[in-house]
Write a protein that holds these residues in place. Sequence first.
Motif, PDB file in Angstrom:
ATOM      1  N   HIS A  55      82.279  -7.822  48.281  1.00 30.46           N
ATOM      2  CA  HIS A  55      81.364  -6.674  48.283  1.00 30.46           C
ATOM      3  C   HIS A  55      81.817  -5.648  49.310  1.00 30.46           C
ATOM      4  O   HIS A  55      82.346  -6.023  50.355  1.00 30.46           O
ATOM      5  CB  HIS A  55      79.937  -7.139  48.614  1.00 30.46           C
ATOM      6  CG  HIS A  55      78.891  -6.191  48.164  1.00 30.46           C
ATOM      7  ND1 HIS A  55      78.536  -5.086  48.904  1.00 30.46           N
ATOM      8  CD2 HIS A  55      78.141  -6.157  47.035  1.00 30.46           C
ATOM      9  CE1 HIS A  55      77.603  -4.429  48.251  1.00 30.46           C
ATOM     10  NE2 HIS A  55      77.350  -5.045  47.103  1.00 30.46           N
ATOM     11  N   ASN A  62      75.417   2.667  45.931  1.00 30.59           N
ATOM     12  CA  ASN A  62      76.461   1.992  45.156  1.00 30.59           C
ATOM     13  C   ASN A  62      77.106   2.999  44.204  1.00 30.59           C
ATOM     14  O   ASN A  62      76.601   4.117  44.035  1.00 30.59           O
ATOM     15  CB  ASN A  62      75.827   0.830  44.384  1.00 30.59           C
ATOM     16  CG  ASN A  62      74.743   1.343  43.473  1.00 30.59           C
ATOM     17  OD1 ASN A  62      75.005   1.744  42.346  1.00 30.59           O
ATOM     18  ND2 ASN A  62      73.512   1.395  43.949  1.00 30.59           N
ATOM     19  N   HIS A  83      70.131  -0.388  45.314  1.00 27.44           N
ATOM     20  CA  HIS A  83      71.076  -0.912  46.303  1.00 27.44           C
ATOM     21  C   HIS A  83      71.839   0.229  46.956  1.00 27.44           C
ATOM     22  O   HIS A  83      73.066   0.335  46.838  1.00 27.44           O
ATOM     23  CB  HIS A  83      72.032  -1.916  45.641  1.00 27.44           C
ATOM     24  CG  HIS A  83      72.543  -2.934  46.607  1.00 27.44           C
ATOM     25  ND1 HIS A  83      73.845  -2.988  47.051  1.00 27.44           N
ATOM     26  CD2 HIS A  83      71.889  -3.927  47.270  1.00 27.44           C
ATOM     27  CE1 HIS A  83      73.970  -3.977  47.917  1.00 27.44           C
ATOM     28  NE2 HIS A  83      72.806  -4.559  48.065  1.00 27.44           N
ATOM     29  N   ARG A  91      68.509  -0.918  37.088  1.00 26.69           N
ATOM     30  CA  ARG A  91      69.052   0.026  38.075  1.00 26.69           C
ATOM     31  C   ARG A  91      68.666   1.477  37.773  1.00 26.69           C
ATOM     32  O   ARG A  91      68.723   2.341  38.661  1.00 26.69           O
ATOM     33  CB  ARG A  91      70.577  -0.142  38.159  1.00 26.69           C
ATOM     34  CG  ARG A  91      71.284   0.726  39.210  1.00 26.69           C
ATOM     35  CD  ARG A  91      70.724   0.594  40.609  1.00 26.69           C
ATOM     36  NE  ARG A  91      70.743  -0.749  41.149  1.00 26.69           N
ATOM     37  CZ  ARG A  91      71.782  -1.307  41.771  1.00 26.69           C
ATOM     38  NH1 ARG A  91      72.886  -0.614  41.937  1.00 26.69           N
ATOM     39  NH2 ARG A  91      71.699  -2.542  42.233  1.00 26.69           N
ATOM     40  N   ARG A 103      70.618 -11.288  47.322  1.00 27.38           N
ATOM     41  CA  ARG A 103      70.167 -11.400  45.930  1.00 27.38           C
ATOM     42  C   ARG A 103      70.830 -12.611  45.266  1.00 27.38           C
ATOM     43  O   ARG A 103      70.242 -13.278  44.418  1.00 27.38           O
ATOM     44  CB  ARG A 103      70.493 -10.114  45.165  1.00 27.38           C
ATOM     45  CG  ARG A 103      69.826  -8.891  45.776  1.00 27.38           C
ATOM     46  CD  ARG A 103      70.419  -7.599  45.226  1.00 27.38           C
ATOM     47  NE  ARG A 103      71.826  -7.464  45.568  1.00 27.38           N
ATOM     48  CZ  ARG A 103      72.615  -6.473  45.175  1.00 27.38           C
ATOM     49  NH1 ARG A 103      72.115  -5.520  44.400  1.00 27.38           N
ATOM     50  NH2 ARG A 103      73.877  -6.424  45.545  1.00 27.38           N
ATOM     51  N   HIS A 128      82.020  -3.195  39.289  1.00 28.62           N
ATOM     52  CA  HIS A 128      80.593  -2.935  39.600  1.00 28.62           C
ATOM     53  C   HIS A 128      79.752  -3.840  38.689  1.00 28.62           C
ATOM     54  O   HIS A 128      79.924  -5.052  38.685  1.00 28.62           O
ATOM     55  CB  HIS A 128      80.350  -1.438  39.435  1.00 28.62           C
ATOM     56  CG  HIS A 128      79.060  -0.901  39.974  1.00 28.62           C
ATOM     57  ND1 HIS A 128      78.236  -1.607  40.798  1.00 28.62           N
ATOM     58  CD2 HIS A 128      78.453   0.320  39.790  1.00 28.62           C
ATOM     59  CE1 HIS A 128      77.174  -0.867  41.111  1.00 28.62           C
ATOM     60  NE2 HIS A 128      77.279   0.314  40.508  1.00 28.62           N
TER      61      HIS A 128
HETATM   62  O1  LIG Z   1      76.147  -1.753  46.458  1.00 24.34           O
HETATM   63  C1  LIG Z   1      77.177  -1.899  45.800  1.00 24.34           C
HETATM   64  O2  LIG Z   1      78.290  -1.353  46.088  1.00 24.34           O
HETATM   65  C2  LIG Z   1      77.199  -2.765  44.601  1.00 24.34           C
HETATM   66  C3  LIG Z   1      75.946  -3.559  44.432  1.00 24.34           C
HETATM   67  O3  LIG Z   1      75.803  -4.631  44.976  1.00 24.34           O
HETATM   68  C4  LIG Z   1      74.881  -2.989  43.630  1.00 24.34           C
HETATM   69  O4  LIG Z   1      75.027  -1.871  43.123  1.00 24.34           O
HETATM   70  O5  LIG Z   1      73.850  -3.652  43.452  1.00 24.34           O
END
Ligand SMILES: O=C([O-])CC(=O)C(=O)O
Length: 384
Positions: A266, A192, A189, A346, A275, A224
């Motif tokens: 967000h 982030n 994403h 992630r 999502r 987060h």
């Molecule tokens: O993008 C962002 O700041 C937070 C987020 O939704 C992610 O890390 O999936």
Amino acid sequence: MSDELKKGLEGVLVAESSLSFIDGDAGKLVYRGYDIEDLAREATFEEVVYLLWNGELPTREELSAFNESMAAERPVDDAVLDTVAALAEADEEPMAALRTLVSYLSAEDPEADADATDLDASTRKGRRITAKIPTVLAAFDRFRRGEDPVAPRDDLGHAANFLYMLTGEEPDAVAEETFDMALTLHADHGLNASTFTAMVIGSTMADVYSAVTGGVGALSGPLHGGANQDVMELLLEIDEAGEDPVEYVKRAREEREDWRVPGMGHRVYSVKDPRAVILEAKSEELGAASGDAKWYDMADAIESFFADQGLVEKGIAPNVDFYSGTVYYQLGIPVDMFTPIFAMSRVGGWLGHTLEYQAENRLIRPRARYTGEKDLDFPSIDER
Ligand SMILES: O=C([O-])CC(=O)C(=O)O
Ligand SMILES: CC(=O)SCCNC(=O)CCNC(=O)[C@H](O)C(C)(C)COP(=O)(O)OP(=O)(O)OC[C@H]1O[C@@H](n2cnc3c(N)ncnc32)[C@H](O)[C@@H]1OP(=O)(O)O
């Protein structure tokens, strides 16, 4: 040098990246050109990780080789399991345990000493980290329940193998597909906070173990990744109190003006997170299939309340964490494992961005506007 202050680095461009694209106003998320909806429906998590790391979807042969190489890296040494057991014994929080364990895993990496400029070695290390995180997480959960860890299997996919190691039983097709899809949705994403943390660490040309360890730390916070656990804990608290979810949220907002509903709002999306749209549908589907739609209904009621108040229009809409909790809960996953599961996915994005950045590296080093004193006379210790 500009003196404009961008608190929280909001909207600041600090790097170029071809990994993921977010259109916050349209509610669109794309990994390497492919829409998240298509990936969630069509691709396995391993395919998505391959895509993020290599820039292209794998062919059948490439995917099969990648799956094999990931599966081969799943087992961990006994010394690692002893550390997992010690952390469980110490009643460590799962995210704190994971933070320690990622760092510790470098001790058994045959290429631990490779220079960070060797991006191929870093990619191999990244693959080991990604493959082993589910093993240590499942073992941690089992140790704290007083059960022996279940060894990984190399004939199951990443998602199914994790659920198997957690429960000791092969998941059914619905659980496997749902969990695999959730992993895909969380894999990347943009910049982030946790990915940026990993990149900052990587920008010093520190190794990927340091970058991923930092990423785990940043993800754990309630602003987060930690929010997915908080959402489920909120729903459980409301349920236990026998309260109406909307009345509860209304009252909590009246009592504490600064109270943030977890899973809402967000930095980038001004509309509902795409999502969350997918996870909401899955949560509803699981609720209907099990005959127990309580958790979905509660979350949906809170979202409707926000919409009725005009808050969703203002961007205080469900983010990825809002419905992931009810999905995991319905799969029988312990609530405090929700954020570690986020990390398990992630890690693909942390590594992808860190290595992409290191390939054209420039040390990340912003400035703060100094608001302290200047030119003070130094007083001796007796004068203070
Ligand atoms: O993008 C962002 O700041 C937070 C987020 O939704 C992610 O890390 O999936
Ligand atoms: C995977 C992820 O990381 S997704 C995010 C997970 N985190 C959460 O769900 C925690 C709850 N959400 C939040 O705290 C925030 O929305 C964040 C941290 C995600 C984004 O924060 P920012 O971009 O800094 O937004 P900011 O804090 O400026 O909020 C803007 C306005 O919306 C309000 N707001 C934002 N989120 C919420 C929320 N969850 N509940 C109530 N109000 C909220 C703020 O109070 C603020 O209102 P104001 O302008 O009247 O003061």
